[in-house]
Motif scaffolding. Structure first.
Motif, PDB file in Angstrom:
ATOM      1  N   LYS A 138       0.817  -1.156   0.097  1.00  0.00           N
ATOM      2  CA  LYS A 138      -0.065   0.153   0.223  1.00  0.00           C
ATOM      3  C   LYS A 138       0.849   1.371  -0.243  1.00  0.00           C
ATOM      4  CE  LYS A 138      -4.484  -1.438   1.835  1.00  0.00           C
ATOM      5  NZ  LYS A 138      -5.295  -1.108   2.831  1.00  0.00           N
ATOM      6  N   ASP A 139       1.844   1.345   0.786  1.00  0.00           N
ATOM      7  CA  ASP A 139       2.764   2.433   0.788  1.00  0.00           C
ATOM      8  C   ASP A 139       3.962   2.270   0.483  1.00  0.00           C
ATOM      9  OD1 ASP A 139       0.736   4.180   2.192  1.00  0.00           O
ATOM     10  OD2 ASP A 139       1.133   3.140   4.026  1.00  0.00           O
ATOM     11  N   ASP A 140       4.154   1.979  -0.997  1.00  0.00           N
ATOM     12  CA  ASP A 140       5.281   1.368  -1.668  1.00  0.00           C
ATOM     13  C   ASP A 140       6.476   2.537  -1.590  1.00  0.00           C
ATOM     14  OD1 ASP A 140       7.322   0.444  -3.372  1.00  0.00           O
ATOM     15  OD2 ASP A 140       5.820  -0.861  -4.420  1.00  0.00           O
ATOM     16  N   PRO A 141       7.397   2.448  -0.812  1.00  0.00           N
ATOM     17  CA  PRO A 141       8.403   3.571  -0.993  1.00  0.00           C
ATOM     18  C   PRO A 141       9.120   3.763  -2.399  1.00  0.00           C
ATOM     19  CG  PRO A 141       9.580   1.573   0.142  1.00  0.00           C
ATOM     20  CD  PRO A 141       7.914   1.300   0.047  1.00  0.00           C
ATOM     21  N   ARG A 142       8.990   3.014  -3.254  1.00  0.00           N
ATOM     22  CA  ARG A 142       9.508   3.109  -4.532  1.00  0.00           C
ATOM     23  C   ARG A 142       8.826   4.143  -5.402  1.00  0.00           C
ATOM     24  NH1 ARG A 142       9.573  -2.278  -6.947  1.00  0.00           N
ATOM     25  NH2 ARG A 142       7.506  -2.615  -6.156  1.00  0.00           N
ATOM     26  N   VAL A 143       7.396   4.441  -5.054  1.00  0.00           N
ATOM     27  CA  VAL A 143       6.344   5.179  -5.657  1.00  0.00           C
ATOM     28  C   VAL A 143       6.704   6.596  -5.759  1.00  0.00           C
ATOM     29  CG1 VAL A 143       4.101   5.887  -6.242  1.00  0.00           C
ATOM     30  CG2 VAL A 143       4.699   3.373  -5.652  1.00  0.00           C
ATOM     31  N   THR A 144       6.911   7.415  -6.568  1.00  0.00           N
ATOM     32  CA  THR A 144       7.280   9.011  -6.489  1.00  0.00           C
ATOM     33  C   THR A 144       5.886   9.515  -6.166  1.00  0.00           C
ATOM     34  OG1 THR A 144       6.610   9.144  -8.920  1.00  0.00           O
ATOM     35  CG2 THR A 144       8.661   8.722  -8.398  1.00  0.00           C
ATOM     36  N   PRO A 145       6.221  10.694  -5.539  1.00  0.00           N
ATOM     37  CA  PRO A 145       5.028  11.665  -5.248  1.00  0.00           C
ATOM     38  C   PRO A 145       3.911  12.013  -6.421  1.00  0.00           C
ATOM     39  CG  PRO A 145       6.940  12.401  -4.294  1.00  0.00           C
ATOM     40  CD  PRO A 145       7.433  11.328  -5.164  1.00  0.00           C
ATOM     41  N   ILE A 146       4.462  12.295  -7.477  1.00  0.00           N
ATOM     42  CA  ILE A 146       3.543  12.357  -8.776  1.00  0.00           C
ATOM     43  C   ILE A 146       2.944  10.958  -9.135  1.00  0.00           C
ATOM     44  CG2 ILE A 146       5.311  12.033 -10.442  1.00  0.00           C
ATOM     45  CD1 ILE A 146       2.401  14.337 -10.589  1.00  0.00           C
ATOM     46  N   GLY A 147       3.699  10.044  -8.995  1.00  0.00           N
ATOM     47  CA  GLY A 147       3.207   8.676  -9.323  1.00  0.00           C
ATOM     48  C   GLY A 147       1.954   8.036  -8.452  1.00  0.00           C
ATOM     49  N   ARG A 148       2.221   8.713  -7.068  1.00  0.00           N
ATOM     50  CA  ARG A 148       0.922   8.175  -6.339  1.00  0.00           C
ATOM     51  C   ARG A 148      -0.252   8.540  -6.579  1.00  0.00           C
ATOM     52  NH1 ARG A 148       2.225   5.542  -1.991  1.00  0.00           N
ATOM     53  NH2 ARG A 148       4.575   6.353  -1.971  1.00  0.00           N
ATOM     54  N   HIS A 149      -0.175  10.159  -7.143  1.00  0.00           N
ATOM     55  CA  HIS A 149      -1.611  10.418  -7.755  1.00  0.00           C
ATOM     56  C   HIS A 149      -2.004   9.883  -9.210  1.00  0.00           C
ATOM     57  CE1 HIS A 149      -1.667  13.560  -4.767  1.00  0.00           C
ATOM     58  NE2 HIS A 149      -0.547  14.170  -5.005  1.00  0.00           N
ATOM     59  N   LEU A 150      -1.181   9.581  -9.885  1.00  0.00           N
ATOM     60  CA  LEU A 150      -1.176   8.913 -11.049  1.00  0.00           C
ATOM     61  C   LEU A 150      -1.848   7.690 -10.895  1.00  0.00           C
ATOM     62  CD1 LEU A 150       1.882   9.847 -13.405  1.00  0.00           C
ATOM     63  CD2 LEU A 150      -0.390  11.003 -13.300  1.00  0.00           C
ATOM     64  N   ARG A 151      -1.368   6.728  -9.836  1.00  0.00           N
ATOM     65  CA  ARG A 151      -1.983   5.732  -9.812  1.00  0.00           C
ATOM     66  C   ARG A 151      -3.225   5.549  -9.306  1.00  0.00           C
ATOM     67  NH1 ARG A 151       2.174   1.013  -7.580  1.00  0.00           N
ATOM     68  NH2 ARG A 151       3.802   0.869  -9.296  1.00  0.00           N
ATOM     69  N   GLY A 152      -3.597   6.575  -8.176  1.00  0.00           N
ATOM     70  CA  GLY A 152      -4.827   6.745  -7.647  1.00  0.00           C
ATOM     71  C   GLY A 152      -5.965   7.023  -8.526  1.00  0.00           C
ATOM     72  N   LEU A 153      -5.676   7.817  -9.604  1.00  0.00           N
ATOM     73  CA  LEU A 153      -6.575   8.060 -10.676  1.00  0.00           C
ATOM     74  C   LEU A 153      -6.390   7.202 -12.031  1.00  0.00           C
ATOM     75  CD1 LEU A 153      -6.828  11.937 -10.449  1.00  0.00           C
ATOM     76  CD2 LEU A 153      -8.671  10.250  -9.745  1.00  0.00           C
ATOM     77  N   VAL A 169     -15.273   4.343 -14.366  1.00  0.00           N
ATOM     78  CA  VAL A 169     -15.567   5.899 -14.244  1.00  0.00           C
ATOM     79  C   VAL A 169     -15.573   6.159 -12.684  1.00  0.00           C
ATOM     80  CG1 VAL A 169     -16.254   8.231 -14.790  1.00  0.00           C
ATOM     81  CG2 VAL A 169     -15.918   6.184 -16.672  1.00  0.00           C
ATOM     82  N   SER A 170     -16.689   5.783 -12.215  1.00  0.00           N
ATOM     83  CA  SER A 170     -16.898   6.116 -10.820  1.00  0.00           C
ATOM     84  C   SER A 170     -15.896   5.304  -9.903  1.00  0.00           C
ATOM     85  CB  SER A 170     -18.377   5.321 -10.580  1.00  0.00           C
ATOM     86  OG  SER A 170     -18.336   3.951 -10.508  1.00  0.00           O
ATOM     87  N   VAL A 171     -15.394   4.280 -10.363  1.00  0.00           N
ATOM     88  CA  VAL A 171     -14.165   3.623  -9.349  1.00  0.00           C
ATOM     89  C   VAL A 171     -13.011   4.423  -9.390  1.00  0.00           C
ATOM     90  CG1 VAL A 171     -12.796   1.509  -9.081  1.00  0.00           C
ATOM     91  CG2 VAL A 171     -15.397   1.213  -9.385  1.00  0.00           C
ATOM     92  N   VAL A 172     -12.682   4.755 -10.465  1.00  0.00           N
ATOM     93  CA  VAL A 172     -11.368   5.446 -10.429  1.00  0.00           C
ATOM     94  C   VAL A 172     -11.523   6.885  -9.792  1.00  0.00           C
ATOM     95  CG1 VAL A 172     -10.146   6.758 -12.162  1.00  0.00           C
ATOM     96  CG2 VAL A 172     -10.589   4.408 -12.799  1.00  0.00           C
ATOM     97  N   LEU A 173     -12.694   7.549  -9.937  1.00  0.00           N
ATOM     98  CA  LEU A 173     -12.818   8.730  -9.501  1.00  0.00           C
ATOM     99  C   LEU A 173     -12.787   8.692  -7.827  1.00  0.00           C
ATOM    100  CD1 LEU A 173     -15.371  10.416 -11.597  1.00  0.00           C
ATOM    101  CD2 LEU A 173     -13.010  11.011 -11.611  1.00  0.00           C
ATOM    102  N   ALA A 174     -13.385   7.425  -7.328  1.00  0.00           N
ATOM    103  CA  ALA A 174     -13.273   7.204  -5.882  1.00  0.00           C
ATOM    104  C   ALA A 174     -12.245   6.755  -5.280  1.00  0.00           C
ATOM    105  CB  ALA A 174     -14.642   6.226  -5.620  1.00  0.00           C
ATOM    106  N   ARG A 175     -11.235   6.249  -6.270  1.00  0.00           N
ATOM    107  CA  ARG A 175      -9.681   5.833  -5.736  1.00  0.00           C
ATOM    108  C   ARG A 175      -9.763   4.367  -5.200  1.00  0.00           C
ATOM    109  NH1 ARG A 175      -5.430  10.567  -5.100  1.00  0.00           N
ATOM    110  NH2 ARG A 175      -6.011  11.925  -6.820  1.00  0.00           N
ATOM    111  N   ARG A 176     -10.736   3.718  -5.310  1.00  0.00           N
ATOM    112  CA  ARG A 176     -11.048   2.463  -4.388  1.00  0.00           C
ATOM    113  C   ARG A 176      -9.974   1.406  -4.870  1.00  0.00           C
ATOM    114  NH1 ARG A 176     -16.677   3.375  -5.292  1.00  0.00           N
ATOM    115  NH2 ARG A 176     -16.972   1.970  -6.754  1.00  0.00           N
ATOM    116  N   GLY A 177      -9.135   1.103  -3.771  1.00  0.00           N
ATOM    117  CA  GLY A 177      -8.226  -0.070  -4.209  1.00  0.00           C
ATOM    118  C   GLY A 177      -7.296   0.222  -4.927  1.00  0.00           C
ATOM    119  N   ALA A 178      -6.803   1.490  -5.097  1.00  0.00           N
ATOM    120  CA  ALA A 178      -5.632   1.969  -6.064  1.00  0.00           C
ATOM    121  C   ALA A 178      -4.397   2.343  -4.968  1.00  0.00           C
ATOM    122  CB  ALA A 178      -5.963   3.136  -6.804  1.00  0.00           C
ATOM    123  N   TYR A 179      -3.397   1.713  -5.400  1.00  0.00           N
ATOM    124  CA  TYR A 179      -1.987   1.970  -4.798  1.00  0.00           C
ATOM    125  C   TYR A 179      -0.799   1.217  -5.517  1.00  0.00           C
ATOM    126  CZ  TYR A 179      -3.142  -2.578  -2.243  1.00  0.00           C
ATOM    127  OH  TYR A 179      -3.480  -3.731  -1.933  1.00  0.00           O
TER     128      TYR A 179
END
Length: 531
Positions: A420-435, A521-531
């Motif tokens: 869930k909190d992978d230290p290898r993910v960049t800050p901008i990458g965390r937002h890209l993955r969430g959406l 669309v709704s799942v992505v906007l809600a960021r459910r299960g994205a990490y």
């Protein structure tokens, strides 16, 4: 710690997940203390012309039907007014046809009274208010479409019968507007209903699960996971007493030895779900159906064949014996050609329209972290063929070198590596993955025919890792989205992810794909299960 169940439990006792067997026995409602005999259950409702008993219905369902009636009526009136605004000049002669002393125009009467009443009548005749089709699946919307076709035929026949010179554009406008407005209002009503079900557990059918504990718990898990479907299990009834020393652990009370109809009424439930092939004998199931007549209770039978739905299942009765005919999946021929064309055209249009977004993401990655913008990795695709998947880079450039040091923190139980909190993910990458914006470059893979818009996710594994049933995932092209994404994404276990992928392979259709794209669309906007 749960207490062991004694196999010597008496009829009427309840085995709870949280308590011991109750010492008190609830008398059967069929027992008459004055006569000292047990009255046999009724064998169904008498067939009467008048005086047939009315089965009670859940209050929420009656209120929901009233809301749908009002919405459909408003949709019909809005549809006719839309046609007036668009085609008034074209059919000016028809609009100005007046009668009743010049007070009311023919069109005003037809538009504001005739069309809405006819539409409501056809919707009712098409089963659009049937309680079994409301609020779940595609059957409700399918019946609305069927009613729309009947409406087109009815309007055409009426115009021909009354010799009214109505333009084809007017008739087509009314039909299309009726369909669009009615579907839109019903989808909105369904969204509200599902949110109420998820947040409050109201507006749901209370279900008594009947069957072996394993089968009942499997159905219980599916119902709880899909709370928006409106089926809420309240208890389990076992077909036989557990063996001596056997433990029963369940999230709801467990009963054994009861008559089902009195039990479900005492629980305040309104549905009996028979789970698994060994739950009831065939004659017991038939008698149960007879006893439910006139009670307002629903009977649901969970077939032994699971994860097969839609047009693949047909019932073929032979002398009263219902045969469940399961057809093989069709992922070839014209259906596969249509899917490929839809994928490539949509991918091409998407790349053109989203080019500013893609450019902006690329610039953001380049500015915030040194290294390449895109990430390419080998994945296993259709028929086990390897290909390079395209993604926006969301991790630091040394992510592969740091992988081994993080192996013991893996939170996935399958072929994937997830933290869930992978230290290898960049800050901008965390937002890209969430959406899920990092997946957009895979439109190139879709355009090249290596992937599809909808399908099982391609995994970074070797072809030899796909063994047994899991290899069925490779019968279709991997997708950018799929059942895995809209059902929990990384929060799912590997077993659940495989089950959903195989369900998609077995039940694919173009309509199914469109439904998954819509829910994505709704799942992505809600960021459910994205990490």
């Amino acid at each position: 710690m749960h207490d062991a169940i004694s196999a010597r439990g008496k009829e009427g006792k309840v085995v709870s997940a949280h308590t011991q067997i109750l010492s008190t026995v609830v008398p059967s409602p069929r027992y008459d203390p004055e006569l000292g005999v047990i009255t046999p259950p009724a064998n169904g409702m008498p067939r009467l012309i008048f005086g047939r008993p009315v089965a009670p219905r859940a209050r929420w369902r009656r209120r929901y039907v009233v809301v749908l009636l009002l919405l459909d009526l408003l949709a019909a009136m809005a549809a006719t007014r839309t046609v007036v605004a668009l085609f008034e000049k074209a059919d000016a002669g028809f609009w100005d046809d007046r009668f009743l002393g010049g007070a009311v125009s023919t069109f005003a009467l037809v538009a504001n009274v005739g069309v809405p009443l006819l539409w409501m009548t056809i919707l009712t005749a098409s089963g659009a208010y049937d309680r079994r089709a409301l609020g779940r699946g595609t059957e409700e919307l399918r019946r609305v479409v069927r009613a729309n076709v009947a409406m087109a035929a009815a309007v055409s026949f009426l115009a021909l019968g009354f010799k009214k010179d109505v333009s084809r554009a007017t008739v087509a406008g009314v039909i299309v507007a009726l369909l669009l407005y009615t579907v839109a209002t019903r989808v909105a009503a369904r969204i509200v209903l599902r949110r109420i079900r998820r947040s409050t557990q109201r507006a749901s059918q209370k279900v008594l699960l009947v069957g072996r504990l394993g089968d009942a718990l499997a159905v219980h898990e599916v119902m709880i996971r899909n709370a928006g479907a409106g089926l809420r299990p309240v208890a389990i009834h076992l077909p036989r007493h557990p063996r001596p020393g056997e433990r029963v652990e369940a999230p709801v009370p467990v009963y054994v030895g009861w008559d089902l109809v009195p039990l479900v009424q005492q629980l305040g439930a309104d549905t009996i779900a028979v789970c698994g092939p060994a739950s009831l004998e065939s004659y017991e199931l038939r008698k149960l159906a007879w006893q439910l007549e006139g009670t307002g209770l629903d009977l649901v039978v969970v077939p032994q064949v699971t994860d097969v739905t839609g047009p693949r299942i047909h019932v073929r009765p032979i002398e009263g014996l219902p045969l469940l005919n399961v057809e093989e999946p069709t992922i070839s021929g014209l259906s596969l050609l249509a899917k490929s064309l839809l994928d490539r055209v949509t991918a091409l249009v998407g790349l053109v329209l989203l080019s500013p977004v893609l450019l902006g993401i690329a610039l953001a990655i380049k500015v915030t972290d040194p290294g390449p913008v895109l990430f390419r990795q080998s994945r296993i695709g259709h028929q086990g063929r390897a290909f390079k998947v395209w993604k926006f880079r969301t991790m630091y450039t040394d992510a592969e070198q740091r992988l081994e040091a993080l192996r013991d923190r893996n939170e996935s139980d399958g072929l994937l590596f997830k933290i869930k909190d992978d230290p290898r993910v960049t800050p901008i990458g965390r937002h890209l993955r969430g959406l899920s914006l990092d997946e957009l470059p895979q439109l190139v893979n879709v355009l090249l025919g290596q992937m599809s818009l909808v399908g099982p996710r391609p995994l970074p594994t070797e072809d030899d890792d796909y063994r047994g049933d899991v290899r069925r995932r490779l019968l279709v092209r991997p997708g950018i989205t799929g059942l895995w994404q809209i059902s929990g994404r990384s929060d799912l276990t590997w077993e659940d992810a495989v089950r959903l992928d195989l369900h998609y392979v077995d039940n694919w259709s173009l309509v199914y794909d469109l439904g998954i794209l819509w829910r994505t669309v709704s799942v992505v906007l809600a960021r459910r299960g994205a990490y």
